[in-house]
Design a protein around this motif. Structure first.
Motif, PDB file in Angstrom:
ATOM      1  N   ASN A 149       0.822  -1.218   0.000  1.00  0.00           N
ATOM      2  CA  ASN A 149       0.000   0.000   0.000  1.00  0.00           C
ATOM      3  C   ASN A 149       0.854   1.265   0.000  1.00  0.00           C
ATOM      4  O   ASN A 149       0.463   2.295  -0.561  1.00  0.00           O
ATOM      5  N   ILE A 150       2.023   1.186   0.640  1.00  0.00           N
ATOM      6  CA  ILE A 150       2.941   2.334   0.626  1.00  0.00           C
ATOM      7  C   ILE A 150       3.366   2.640  -0.801  1.00  0.00           C
ATOM      8  O   ILE A 150       3.357   3.798  -1.244  1.00  0.00           O
ATOM      9  N   TRP A 151       3.704   1.583  -1.558  1.00  0.00           N
ATOM     10  CA  TRP A 151       4.209   1.785  -2.914  1.00  0.00           C
ATOM     11  C   TRP A 151       3.099   2.148  -3.888  1.00  0.00           C
ATOM     12  O   TRP A 151       3.336   2.856  -4.881  1.00  0.00           O
ATOM     13  N   LYS A 152       1.893   1.703  -3.609  1.00  0.00           N
ATOM     14  CA  LYS A 152       0.744   2.157  -4.419  1.00  0.00           C
ATOM     15  C   LYS A 152       0.545   3.656  -4.242  1.00  0.00           C
ATOM     16  O   LYS A 152       0.301   4.387  -5.203  1.00  0.00           O
ATOM     17  N   LEU A 153       0.671   4.120  -2.999  1.00  0.00           N
ATOM     18  CA  LEU A 153       0.525   5.552  -2.719  1.00  0.00           C
ATOM     19  C   LEU A 153       1.642   6.345  -3.395  1.00  0.00           C
ATOM     20  O   LEU A 153       1.384   7.389  -4.011  1.00  0.00           O
ATOM     21  N   LYS A 154       2.877   5.856  -3.280  1.00  0.00           N
ATOM     22  CA  LYS A 154       4.010   6.542  -3.911  1.00  0.00           C
ATOM     23  C   LYS A 154       3.805   6.669  -5.418  1.00  0.00           C
ATOM     24  O   LYS A 154       4.089   7.706  -6.016  1.00  0.00           O
TER      25      LYS A 154
END
Length: 361
Positions: A149-154
């Motif tokens: 989810n962190i990398w989706k946001l990034k």
């Protein structure tokens, strides 16, 4: 167990290899070697994968060329290759692939060479089913995917997550193996050839004029390439590399006993002989020497390109950081300012005694 693919359309050569494999297995008292035959390029393309310990390839395969198989392997796989041919018309020698001419080399020699290459562990580390593959699977499920989810946001914020994740994965692999590997071998200090033609910190260059060797020690941020294709800095900083034997001669000068000479050399290898020498080991990758922090030169990017040959070797990033730390420390060093230390000590002592007297009253 060693498994090899023989890409060969000559029945007599196939039979010669099969006979050799049978003899080698009999000599070991068990089946250690397996030979799989592909009599055409198409068959070889279908059969080759990362489970093989090596591929033995003829170049002249009727209407097709073994170079097609070599190209496919070097583009998509990590499998050792040996070329066995009567017409060694190939550019594969630039990749370090051994070439054996029919009638001059025997089959057992080729099989033994591929076994020795396999035994180094190189392909066990980086093959499609190797140690790095296992490490990446472990890191993927334990460290990276739980953070998806962190990398989706990034990504939604416009970050180039693919490149960032590449760097992030490499740092995880390094962290994973740091506690599992023995002391460094000197060859690990170098990358040859450098993976990019850009000027990089730690790149080792040779002067076109007088063969002077030097290492680039400009900070990496200064060498970052701008949109106009030029580095951010207008000066590239280098340090000369003194000849290994010349420095050893200086280090051992005046020392008579052999064991004391060895200790003096060991001290220099640990970078404890002098603040301004930093050891670069000699091995089959690089001739070695000592970076001399006192011999600093700067060039404009244009003059640098005129002065030096293309870099053939670079110091690995981990070691570059150590060099930069010592280089910075050398030029940041300064002695302790000189005070009247005895007077100051007496004054501090008398003050302390006075304070003790007051507190007792």
């Amino acid at each position: 167990m060693y498994k090899f693919l023989l890409v060969e359309d000559s029945l007599s050569d196939v039979e010669a290899f099969q006979t050799t494999i049978k003899r080698m297995n009999r000599g070991n008292g068990q089946t250690i070697y397996e030979l799989v035959i592909a009599e055409s390029v198409d068959k070889a393309m279908e059969m080759i994968d990362s489970t093989y310990n090596g591929a033995i390839i003829d170049i002249n395969l009727g209407e097709h060329s073994g170079n097609e198989v070599i190209h496919m392997i070097t583009e998509k796989l990590r499998v050792p290759i040996a070329i066995f041919t009567g017409t060694p018309d190939t550019s594969a020698d630039s990749l370090g692939i051994p070439i054996y001419k029919k009638g001059e080399a025997n089959q057992e020699e080729i099989v033994t060479e591929l076994c020795e290459i396999s035994d180094t562990g190189l392909f066990s580390v980086i093959s499609g089913v190797g140690i790095i593959e296992e490490a990446m699977t472990k890191i993927f499920w334990n460290n990276l995917y739980p953070q998806i989810n962190i990398w989706k946001l990034k990504k939604s914020q416009g970050v180039d997550t693919e490149k960032v994740l590449l760097r992030y994965v490499v740092s995880h692999i390094q962290e994973l193996i740091d506690t599992e590997v023995p002391a460094y071998e000197t060859e690990e200090m170098y990358i040859k050839p450098p993976v990019t033609n850009e000027i990089r910190t730690g790149g080792i260059y040779t002067s076109k004029r007088d063969s002077m060797s030097c290492i680039v020690l400009s900070p990496p941020c200064d060498l970052a390439i701008r949109a106009d294709g030029k580095p951010k800095t207008d000066r590239i900083l280098v340090c000369e590399i003194d000849d290994n034997d010349s420095v050893v001669s200086i280090i051992t000068s005046g020392i008579e006993k052999k064991d004391k000479k060895i200790k003096a050399i060991e001290k220099a290898l640990k970078n404890n002989y002098s603040d301004y020498y930093h050891w670069l080991p000699r091995n089959d990758i690089y001739q070695g020497g000592y970076i001399n922090f006192r011999k600093v030169i700067t060039y404009s990017p244009e003059d640098f390109a005129k002065e030096f040959e293309k870099s053939e070797v670079k110091v690995q990033e981990f070691f570059v950081k150590s060099i930069l730390n010592r280089f910075s420390a050398y030029y940041a060093r300064q002695g302790q300012p000189d005070f009247k230390f005895k007077d100051e000590s007496k004054h501090i002592f008398e003050n302390a005694v006075c304070l003790e007297g007051k507190s007792s009253n």
